[in-house]
Design a protein around this motif. Structure first.
Motif, PDB file in Angstrom:
ATOM      1  N   UNK A   1       0.824  -1.200   0.000  1.00  0.00           N
ATOM      2  CA  UNK A   1       0.000   0.000   0.000  1.00  0.00           C
ATOM      3  C   UNK A   1       0.863   1.256   0.000  1.00  0.00           C
ATOM      4  N   UNK A   2       1.946   1.245   0.759  1.00  0.00           N
ATOM      5  CA  UNK A   2       2.841   2.402   0.770  1.00  0.00           C
ATOM      6  C   UNK A   2       3.399   2.655  -0.638  1.00  0.00           C
ATOM      7  N   UNK A   3       3.731   1.585  -1.348  1.00  0.00           N
ATOM      8  CA  UNK A   3       4.251   1.730  -2.707  1.00  0.00           C
ATOM      9  C   UNK A   3       3.200   2.340  -3.635  1.00  0.00           C
ATOM     10  N   UNK A   4       1.938   1.909  -3.484  1.00  0.00           N
ATOM     11  CA  UNK A   4       0.867   2.497  -4.303  1.00  0.00           C
ATOM     12  C   UNK A   4       0.753   3.990  -4.051  1.00  0.00           C
ATOM     13  N   UNK A   5       0.790   4.391  -2.805  1.00  0.00           N
ATOM     14  CA  UNK A   5       0.641   5.803  -2.474  1.00  0.00           C
ATOM     15  C   UNK A   5       1.824   6.619  -2.984  1.00  0.00           C
ATOM     16  N   UNK A   6       3.021   6.057  -2.868  1.00  0.00           N
ATOM     17  CA  UNK A   6       4.194   6.779  -3.372  1.00  0.00           C
ATOM     18  C   UNK A   6       4.124   6.948  -4.889  1.00  0.00           C
ATOM     19  N   UNK A   7       3.534   5.970  -5.572  1.00  0.00           N
ATOM     20  CA  UNK A   7       3.423   6.046  -7.029  1.00  0.00           C
ATOM     21  C   UNK A   7       2.421   7.095  -7.498  1.00  0.00           C
ATOM     22  N   UNK A   8       1.588   7.597  -6.584  1.00  0.00           N
ATOM     23  CA  UNK A   8       0.597   8.608  -6.967  1.00  0.00           C
ATOM     24  C   UNK A   8       1.237   9.955  -7.303  1.00  0.00           C
ATOM     25  N   UNK A   9       2.473  10.169  -6.876  1.00  0.00           N
ATOM     26  CA  UNK A   9       3.143  11.434  -7.181  1.00  0.00           C
ATOM     27  C   UNK A   9       2.524  12.622  -6.480  1.00  0.00           C
ATOM     28  N   UNK A  10       2.033  12.425  -5.267  1.00  0.00           N
ATOM     29  CA  UNK A  10       1.363  13.492  -4.532  1.00  0.00           C
ATOM     30  C   UNK A  10       2.352  14.607  -4.183  1.00  0.00           C
ATOM     31  N   UNK A  11       1.973  15.849  -4.444  1.00  0.00           N
ATOM     32  CA  UNK A  11       2.820  17.019  -4.193  1.00  0.00           C
ATOM     33  C   UNK A  11       2.466  17.603  -2.825  1.00  0.00           C
ATOM     34  N   UNK A  12       3.225  17.220  -1.797  1.00  0.00           N
ATOM     35  CA  UNK A  12       2.935  17.678  -0.443  1.00  0.00           C
ATOM     36  C   UNK A  12       3.061  19.188  -0.335  1.00  0.00           C
ATOM     37  N   UNK A  13       4.109  19.744  -0.944  1.00  0.00           N
ATOM     38  CA  UNK A  13       4.341  21.185  -0.841  1.00  0.00           C
ATOM     39  C   UNK A  13       3.189  21.973  -1.455  1.00  0.00           C
ATOM     40  N   UNK A  14       2.671  21.517  -2.603  1.00  0.00           N
ATOM     41  CA  UNK A  14       1.569  22.233  -3.243  1.00  0.00           C
ATOM     42  C   UNK A  14       0.287  22.094  -2.451  1.00  0.00           C
ATOM     43  N   UNK A  15       0.064  20.900  -1.890  1.00  0.00           N
ATOM     44  CA  UNK A  15      -1.117  20.661  -1.063  1.00  0.00           C
ATOM     45  C   UNK A  15      -1.180  21.674   0.079  1.00  0.00           C
ATOM     46  N   UNK A  16      -0.051  21.906   0.729  1.00  0.00           N
ATOM     47  CA  UNK A  16      -0.004  22.867   1.827  1.00  0.00           C
ATOM     48  C   UNK A  16      -0.038  24.295   1.318  1.00  0.00           C
ATOM     49  N   UNK A  17       0.660  24.550   0.216  1.00  0.00           N
ATOM     50  CA  UNK A  17       0.700  25.909  -0.328  1.00  0.00           C
ATOM     51  C   UNK A  17      -0.683  26.385  -0.751  1.00  0.00           C
ATOM     52  N   UNK A  18      -1.530  25.454  -1.192  1.00  0.00           N
ATOM     53  CA  UNK A  18      -2.877  25.831  -1.635  1.00  0.00           C
ATOM     54  C   UNK A  18      -3.692  26.470  -0.519  1.00  0.00           C
TER      55      UNK A  18
END
Length: 455
Positions: free
Chosen positions: A260-277
């Motif tokens: 499951x961790x590998x699936x989530x990492x493959x999503x390419x989620x942008x943590x910095x943009x999520x917070x910047x929004x």
């Protein structure tokens, strides 16, 4: 068998859109008694639509809004699909681009959208499954599996009739697996199956000190200040690493599997943009945990409101008689909200000085929902979704709570598969709610694929 169904969906899209627009024109606001008749109209519309498709369908009265149950198809696999036909209120009206119950097709930079109250939450999502079934029946004369449709009319007003109805109609509703379409795509091109929903515990603390407000010049330093007591309590609910300090809080919290961790990492989620929004730059969760893990798979303790003393304009030197805080705990895994409530209250009581009293007010308690993805149906559905969308589907979590999924487990002893096609910018519960035509179209095609896979 699937290709002609998909072709039928594509050819029938103009009619499918018109059917959705007709349902959206019904102002089925469950929270407003004035619209109680409109809720019944929406229920009747759905009953007739299901009957026109060949389902046996009926409206079931409750003490509130009616439930709709329809049954069709046959086969070894029995699927129950849940959706809700009620919608949120529409205020403030002046912010809408068009009247909320005069839905429109609009052109936007990202393509056509269906604009109107309920377009995304949940009438558009509900109709993706209905239209997929319609196409299967039109092409093959039958569904590939046994299907029960279950539509609620009070989801937006707390579902007061849901549990009693489910308990009284177990035989009518029991199936092998529940399907729920009230969630989002991960992003525009990545579908998701939500397999984790956080539970919720709500607690309010009220600290009372002196029997009336006091002048801080006359009593400051001598009298107990409830705000000071409250702040000290709240400050001790987390340690320096961000972990919650309530005894036993992490009992039942499990680590992510490597898969499951590998699936989530493959999503390419942008943590910095999520917070910047939202105007932030630093994650405030537990140290060493990423944002997705913090929001989807870790429990939290948050302060949602604090009151005490003088909050008006200007300045008033007062020691308040009372101070209060509202504290919410988002729960995961097998955490027990009732055990956490007692541990939290005992911890607070131990920090209240002898001159003060503490009162607790409960604001609900629900367990988290974790789906059993070892059921082959989940991987089959993930593969089917991946075949429809540009990027592979993922098993994801949700920071929020969808209580009906837990009710299916506790009352009907079946897991729920949560698959939705909404976008983050659909403005559900807000003026100008919309649903992308692309989401509607590909959502219908997705459910057709999933029906084939599960059958």
């Amino acid at each position: 068998m699937l290709d002609p169904v998909l072709a039928r969906i594509d050819a029938d899209m103009p009619h499918a859109i018109q059917r959705l627009l007709a349902l959206l024109r019904i102002p089925s606001i469950s929270t407003d008694r004035v619209h109680a008749p409109d809720c019944e109209v929406a229920a009747e519309w759905l009953v007739q639509d299901l009957r026109d498709m060949g389902f046996s369908a009926d409206k079931h009265p409750t003490t509130g809004r009616s439930m709709v149950v329809g049954q069709g198809g046959q086969g070894d696999r029995h699927l129950l699909f849940y959706g809700h036909y009620d919608v949120q209120p529409v205020d403030p009206l002046n912010l809408w681009h068009c009247p909320p119950f005069v839905p429109q097709i609009e052109e936007t930079p990202h393509g056509q959208v269906i604009r109107g109250r309920g377009a995304s939450d949940d009438k558009g999502q509900l109709m993706t499954f209905v239209e997929a079934c319609r196409a299967w029946i039109a092409v093959h004369g039958k569904l590939p599996a046994r299907v029960t449709m279950f539509f609620e009319g009070e989801e937006e007003s707390g579902s007061p009739s849901l549990i009693p109805f489910m308990e009284a109609n177990r035989d009518l509703l029991k199936a092998d697996l529940a399907l729920i379409c009230d969630t989002d795509l991960f992003d525009r091109d990545t579908p998701a199956i939500t397999t984790m929903l956080r539970g919720l515990l709500g607690e309010e603390i009220v600290i009372t000190g002196p029997r009336m407000d006091l002048h801080s010049g006359m009593y400051g330093g001598a009298a107990t200040n409830p705000i000071r007591v409250l702040v000290r309590i709240l400050s001790r609910l987390h340690d320096d690493s961000g972990r919650v300090t309530v005894p036993g809080f992490y009992d039942g919290v499990e680590e992510l599997t490597p898969e499951l961790r590998a699936q989530w990492e493959a999503l390419g989620f942008d943590e910095a943009q999520f917070l910047a929004d939202v105007g932030l730059s630093l994650s405030a969760g537990e140290k060493g945990r990423g944002v997705l893990e913090s929001v989807w798979a870790r429990p939290t303790c948050e302060f949602n409101g604090i009151t005490g003393g003088y909050g008006g304009d200007g300045f008033k030197t007062v020691l308040p008689s009372k101070a209060s805080a509202k504290v919410s705990f988002r729960l995961v895994g097998r955490q027990d909200p009732l055990a956490i409530r007692e541990a939290f209250r005992e911890m607070v009581r131990a920090m209240v000085p002898a001159d003060c009293q503490v009162e607790f007010k409960s604001h609900g308690a629900s367990f988290a929902s974790v789906m059993d993805t070892s059921d082959p149906a989940f991987e089959k559905a993930r593969t089917a979704l991946s075949d429809e969308w540009p990027r592979p589907a993922a098993f994801t979590g949700s920071g929020g709570s969808i209580p009906v999924a837990g009710h299916f487990k506790t009352i009907l002893d079946m897991d729920a598969m949560l698959i939705g096609f909404a976008m983050d910018d659909d403005l559900i519960h807000s003026p100008n709610e919309k649903y992308d035509v692309r989401s509607y179209h590909k959502g219908i095609r997705s459910w057709a694929r999933i029906l084939a896979a599960l059958a």
